[in-house]
Motif scaffolding. Sequence first.
Motif, PDB file in Angstrom:
ATOM      1  N   ALA A 249      -1.288  -9.947  10.313  1.00  0.00           N
ATOM      2  CA  ALA A 249      -2.463 -10.077   9.457  1.00  0.00           C
ATOM      3  C   ALA A 249      -2.577  -8.912   8.487  1.00  0.00           C
ATOM      4  N   PHE A 250      -3.178  -9.184   7.332  1.00  0.00           N
ATOM      5  CA  PHE A 250      -3.521  -8.119   6.397  1.00  0.00           C
ATOM      6  C   PHE A 250      -4.793  -7.446   6.919  1.00  0.00           C
ATOM      7  N   GLU A 251      -4.628  -6.361   7.634  1.00  0.00           N
ATOM      8  CA  GLU A 251      -5.763  -5.640   8.178  1.00  0.00           C
ATOM      9  C   GLU A 251      -5.454  -4.156   8.192  1.00  0.00           C
ATOM     10  N   PRO A 252      -6.491  -3.304   8.167  1.00  0.00           N
ATOM     11  CA  PRO A 252      -6.253  -1.863   8.162  1.00  0.00           C
ATOM     12  C   PRO A 252      -5.347  -1.431   9.311  1.00  0.00           C
TER      13      PRO A 252
ATOM     14  N   ARG B 262       9.986  -1.711   0.660  1.00  0.00           N
ATOM     15  CA  ARG B 262       9.459  -0.419   1.119  1.00  0.00           C
ATOM     16  C   ARG B 262       8.282  -0.635   2.076  1.00  0.00           C
ATOM     17  N   PRO B 263       8.239   0.082   3.202  1.00  0.00           N
ATOM     18  CA  PRO B 263       7.078  -0.033   4.095  1.00  0.00           C
ATOM     19  C   PRO B 263       5.820   0.490   3.403  1.00  0.00           C
ATOM     20  N   VAL B 264       4.741  -0.265   3.522  1.00  0.00           N
ATOM     21  CA  VAL B 264       3.455   0.108   2.934  1.00  0.00           C
ATOM     22  C   VAL B 264       2.380  -0.046   4.007  1.00  0.00           C
ATOM     23  N   ARG B 265       1.629   1.021   4.236  1.00  0.00           N
ATOM     24  CA  ARG B 265       0.546   0.979   5.216  1.00  0.00           C
ATOM     25  C   ARG B 265      -0.742   0.543   4.539  1.00  0.00           C
ATOM     26  N   LEU B 266      -1.502  -0.317   5.210  1.00  0.00           N
ATOM     27  CA  LEU B 266      -2.778  -0.799   4.677  1.00  0.00           C
ATOM     28  C   LEU B 266      -3.918   0.061   5.204  1.00  0.00           C
ATOM     29  N   GLU B 267      -4.815   0.443   4.308  1.00  0.00           N
ATOM     30  CA  GLU B 267      -5.966   1.253   4.678  1.00  0.00           C
ATOM     31  C   GLU B 267      -7.234   0.681   4.065  1.00  0.00           C
TER      32      GLU B 267
ATOM     33  N   ALA C 166     -11.149  -3.233  -5.434  1.00  0.00           N
ATOM     34  CA  ALA C 166      -9.879  -3.947  -5.340  1.00  0.00           C
ATOM     35  C   ALA C 166      -8.818  -3.053  -4.709  1.00  0.00           C
ATOM     36  N   ALA C 167      -7.764  -3.656  -4.190  1.00  0.00           N
ATOM     37  CA  ALA C 167      -6.678  -2.897  -3.578  1.00  0.00           C
ATOM     38  C   ALA C 167      -5.923  -2.109  -4.650  1.00  0.00           C
ATOM     39  N   ARG C 168      -5.492  -0.900  -4.291  1.00  0.00           N
ATOM     40  CA  ARG C 168      -4.680  -0.098  -5.204  1.00  0.00           C
ATOM     41  C   ARG C 168      -3.644   0.667  -4.405  1.00  0.00           C
ATOM     42  N   LEU C 169      -2.492   0.860  -5.009  1.00  0.00           N
ATOM     43  CA  LEU C 169      -1.373   1.532  -4.358  1.00  0.00           C
ATOM     44  C   LEU C 169      -1.450   3.024  -4.618  1.00  0.00           C
TER      45      LEU C 169
ATOM     46  N   PRO D 257       4.066   5.097   0.549  1.00  0.00           N
ATOM     47  CA  PRO D 257       3.012   4.357  -0.153  1.00  0.00           C
ATOM     48  C   PRO D 257       1.949   3.797   0.787  1.00  0.00           C
ATOM     49  N   VAL D 258       0.710   3.845   0.312  1.00  0.00           N
ATOM     50  CA  VAL D 258      -0.432   3.309   1.047  1.00  0.00           C
ATOM     51  C   VAL D 258      -1.183   2.362   0.121  1.00  0.00           C
ATOM     52  N   LEU D 259      -1.581   1.221   0.645  1.00  0.00           N
ATOM     53  CA  LEU D 259      -2.360   0.261  -0.121  1.00  0.00           C
ATOM     54  C   LEU D 259      -3.789   0.294   0.412  1.00  0.00           C
ATOM     55  N   ARG D 260      -4.700   0.827  -0.397  1.00  0.00           N
ATOM     56  CA  ARG D 260      -6.086   0.982   0.016  1.00  0.00           C
ATOM     57  C   ARG D 260      -6.957  -0.065  -0.647  1.00  0.00           C
TER      58      ARG D 260
END
Length: 237
Positions: free
Chosen positions: A75-78, A87-92, A99-102, A109-112
Amino acid sequence: MSYRNGQRLPLEGGGALRLSVNPRARRLSIRIDARAGEAVAVAPSERRLGEVVAFARTKAGWIAERLAARVETLAFEPGAVVTWLGRPVRLEASGGAGAARLIETDEGPVLRSGGQGEAFSRRIENWFRRAARDFLTERTQVHLKSLGQGPVKVSIVDTRSRWGSCSPHNRSIRYSWRVIMAPPAVADYLAAHEVAHLVHADHSPAYWAVVARLIGDHRPHRRWLRDHGAALHAVGG
């Protein structure tokens, strides 16, 4: 017994079989829908659904094995870690409703994103859709220029059965946004694959020669999608 498009049938050994009519299909086929957790039997017309049901029953063991081995949904969850162009990207969660930003950090990379629950997931998916549109539109333009082709309309969709499709008659190409999670060379292969259909609408040797002219050896990229495609379809489901 008559069957209809979209009908679901129980399978021996567990699971379900969904019947699907695709007029563009050239043969009967069975595929696994990892996100839905079911097998899909595809026929070119409704009158041939009986044939594909019989075919699926001869493949009951194979279907059961594939369903048992399917990838679990991510799931798309924190806190989740997904990929963007390989590339691995952590969701925060950032709080609020933005809106989401990289963001590039020392750890990668982190997607917040703002929002909670479904709102968070929707913002993350929207970011991936925009990223897919940007990358695939740019690579489509590169391949169009290489072949001396004029512009096309690019659409980003979320199909489960195909990574992309090309309609030469109205010069439109559709891409699954999920390919943006694959390595760049794989996503670029998809763009070359669809652009090449403007020259040859089939998958003849002449068609594959056009793809090779655009990107070289395409076989590793096709293999990557075959081996890892189920995992991409399980993300955000």
